[in-house]
Write an enzyme that holds these catalytic residues in place. Structure first.
Site, PDB file in Angstrom:
ATOM      1  CD  GLU A 275      -3.266   0.510   2.087  1.00  0.00           C
ATOM      2  OE1 GLU A 275      -2.948  -0.098   3.120  1.00  0.00           O
ATOM      3  OE2 GLU A 275      -4.409   0.971   1.905  1.00  0.00           O
TER       4      GLU A 275
ATOM      5  CE  LYS B  68     -11.556   2.839   1.580  1.00  0.00           C
ATOM      6  NZ  LYS B  68     -11.006   3.802   2.519  1.00  0.00           N
TER       7      LYS B  68
ATOM      8  CG  HIS C 123       8.135 -28.889   2.688  1.00  0.00           C
ATOM      9  ND1 HIS C 123       8.667 -30.110   2.356  1.00  0.00           N
ATOM     10  CD2 HIS C 123       8.835 -28.438   3.760  1.00  0.00           C
ATOM     11  CE1 HIS C 123       9.630 -30.403   3.213  1.00  0.00           C
ATOM     12  NE2 HIS C 123       9.757 -29.402   4.073  1.00  0.00           N
TER      13      HIS C 123
HETATM   14  O1  PA5 Z   1      -2.973   2.010   6.008  1.00  0.00           O
HETATM   15  C1  PA5 Z   1      -4.066   2.501   5.878  1.00  0.00           C
HETATM   16  O2  PA5 Z   1      -4.276   3.707   6.073  1.00  0.00           O
HETATM   17  C2  PA5 Z   1      -5.280   1.664   5.508  1.00  0.00           C
HETATM   18  O3  PA5 Z   1      -4.954   0.411   5.078  1.00  0.00           O
HETATM   19  C3  PA5 Z   1      -6.209   1.551   6.708  1.00  0.00           C
HETATM   20  O4  PA5 Z   1      -5.532   0.915   7.769  1.00  0.00           O
HETATM   21  C4  PA5 Z   1      -7.489   0.795   6.396  1.00  0.00           C
HETATM   22  O5  PA5 Z   1      -8.074   1.269   5.208  1.00  0.00           O
HETATM   23  C5  PA5 Z   1      -8.494   0.955   7.529  1.00  0.00           C
HETATM   24  O6  PA5 Z   1      -8.789   2.297   7.719  1.00  0.00           O
HETATM   25  P1  PA5 Z   1      -9.452   2.861   9.024  1.00  0.00           P
HETATM   26  O7  PA5 Z   1      -8.545   2.571  10.179  1.00  0.00           O
HETATM   27  O8  PA5 Z   1      -9.612   4.310   8.770  1.00  0.00           O
HETATM   28  O9  PA5 Z   1     -10.775   2.166   9.214  1.00  0.00           O
END
Ligand code: PA5
Length: 416
Positions: free
Chosen positions: A267, A405, A292
């Site tokens: 990410e 989203k 394995h």
């Molecule tokens: O790293 C990030 O910002 C995202 O992966 C969030 O952790 C994830 O989308 C969850 O978001 P939130 O904590 O706002 O619910």
């Protein structure tokens, strides 16, 4: 039991040196920019005692509960899952509602006494659909069990951004206690904030030791030659087509470290850069089990992988393989322990990787503990930040997940 008492993480590189494409000055510029930016807060806040004391305060109020349920997704769950799997020392039960699978949710909520539980709803943004959906379901289940609306604050604790969050507003409206994630610390960098600290306390983890070890490590590592060498290695390999990164700890307890790493690396580093696209694909793995499975691909598949091979030098227990079976392999194992076998497989695999000229970095840690785990966390968080900044992308945003989203909600609206 022979113990290694070295207290510093060990780095051994097995990389063929070629001329570097990224200069020390370029990487240093990224480090300096990082240190002067608000994004440095995931390191600064390790020393924020108020985050620890507010978490301890909540823990004291709920510590008699048998079941701890983490409700969150992405960075709001993967870090806590990693901590609990690695260092759980209590007999509390942990559940992670980190998806919106109907049957799994029903079966999980049926499998324990929800009135003897604390539901920790974690959302930095305060509005993630998956997490809010789980909260609605848990609330309905509690109401069905006879809990009154006015009593919901006995079962829920929230964790969210302290400034802008509709989850914070809801907590205030319902009288639910909440902890905060510092505004400049993004989800995937938040495991050592209250996001992970509250479940860690229920697991018997020493959170003060964990965060002070992390802080000491981070503040040295950020100014070290090791960080420059590591970043340069990752980027030079990337430049030469090594665009997949394997994290392979030889430890079942560190299996979730690999899944936490996947989110952090993917990410943060998979981004559009003008008309280009960059990214290093993370591959989760753990030894010896995946010898394995994926190891065949790592050894003989495309030469496009860098492997981080994590070796845990000591374990807490000793299991001897003593036996009197009339079986050639069992006879061979007779004089050894299970740990000897694990070490043999780790070092045997390194030798085979050498022969195949597969690049790897051997990271040696003394044991699975608050200190070593928090150091691994900071090592990868800092490496991610500096790799991204040297590549001149923003490792802290995630615009690529937004469109999906928006279209999901569009789809919901259309199906009304
Ligand atoms: O790293 C990030 O910002 C995202 O992966 C969030 O952790 C994830 O989308 C969850 O978001 P939130 O904590 O706002 O619910």
């Amino acid at each position: 039991l022979k113990r290694n008492t070295r207290d510093k993480m060990q780095f051994i590189y097995n990389i063929k040196n070629s001329e570097s494409q990224y200069t020390v000055e370029q990487i240093q510029e990224a480090i300096d920019a990082f240190k002067n930016s608000v994004r440095f807060d995931f390191i600064k806040t390790l020393d924020d005692k108020s985050l620890i004391s507010s978490t301890l305060e909540i823990y004291e109020q709920f510590k008699d509960r048998t079941n701890f349920v983490q409700v969150g997704i992405g960075g709001s769950s993967l870090g806590p899952e990693m901590l609990i799997k690695a260092i759980k020392r209590t007999d509390k039960n942990f559940y992670f509602l980190n998806n919106i699978d109907t049957d799994h949710t029903v079966e999980t909520l049926k499998s324990f006494d929800i009135k003897d539980s604390i539901f920790y709803v974690v959302s930095k943004s305060g509005g993630t659909a998956e997490t809010m959906a789980q909260m609605a379901i848990i609330t309905n289940t509690l109401l069905e069990k006879g809990v009154k609306e006015s009593e919901l604050s006995k079962y829920f604790v929230f964790c969210t951004d302290p400034v802008e969050s509709s989850l914070k507003d809801l907590a205030q409206e319902l009288g639910i206690k909440y902890l905060t994630v510092p505004s400049n610390v993004g989800g995937r960098f938040s495991v050592l904030t209250p996001v992970g600290l509250l479940p860690a306390l229920f697991a018997g983890i020493d959170i003060e030791l964990m965060n002070s070890s992390a802080s000491q490590f981070a503040n040295k590592f950020i100014d070290s030659d090791e960080l420059i060498k590591l970043t340069q290695t990752v980027l030079d390999l990337h430049h030469s087509g090594v665009n997949e990164t394997v994290l392979m700890p030889y430890s079942s307890k560190l299996r979730e470290l690999s899944f936490w790493f996947v989110q952090l690396w993917a990410e943060s580093l998979g981004k559009k850069k003008g008309s280009d696209r960059v990214g290093l694909t993370p591959i989760p793995s753990y030894g010896a089990t995946d010898q394995h499975s994926q190891m065949q691909l790592f050894m003989e598949g495309p030469r496009n992988k860098l492997l981080f091979m994590v070796h845990v030098e000591n374990c807490q227990h000793e299991l001897k393989l003593t036996n009197s079976f009339n079986h050639s392999k069992l006879k061979k194992l007779n004089n050894f322990s299970l740990k000897n076998l694990m070490d043999a497989e780790f070092f045997g695999t390194l030798k085979a990787l050498d022969e195949q000229e597969i690049p790897y970095i051997h990271l040696g840690i003394e044991s699975v503990s608050e200190k070593s785990l928090s150091e691994l966390i900071l090592l990868f968080e800092i490496l991610t930040a500096i790799t991204g900044l040297t590549l001149k992308i923003d490792p802290f945003d995630q615009p690529g997940v937004e469109a999906g989203k928006i279209y999901s909600f569009e789809w919901l609206d259309k199906s009304l």
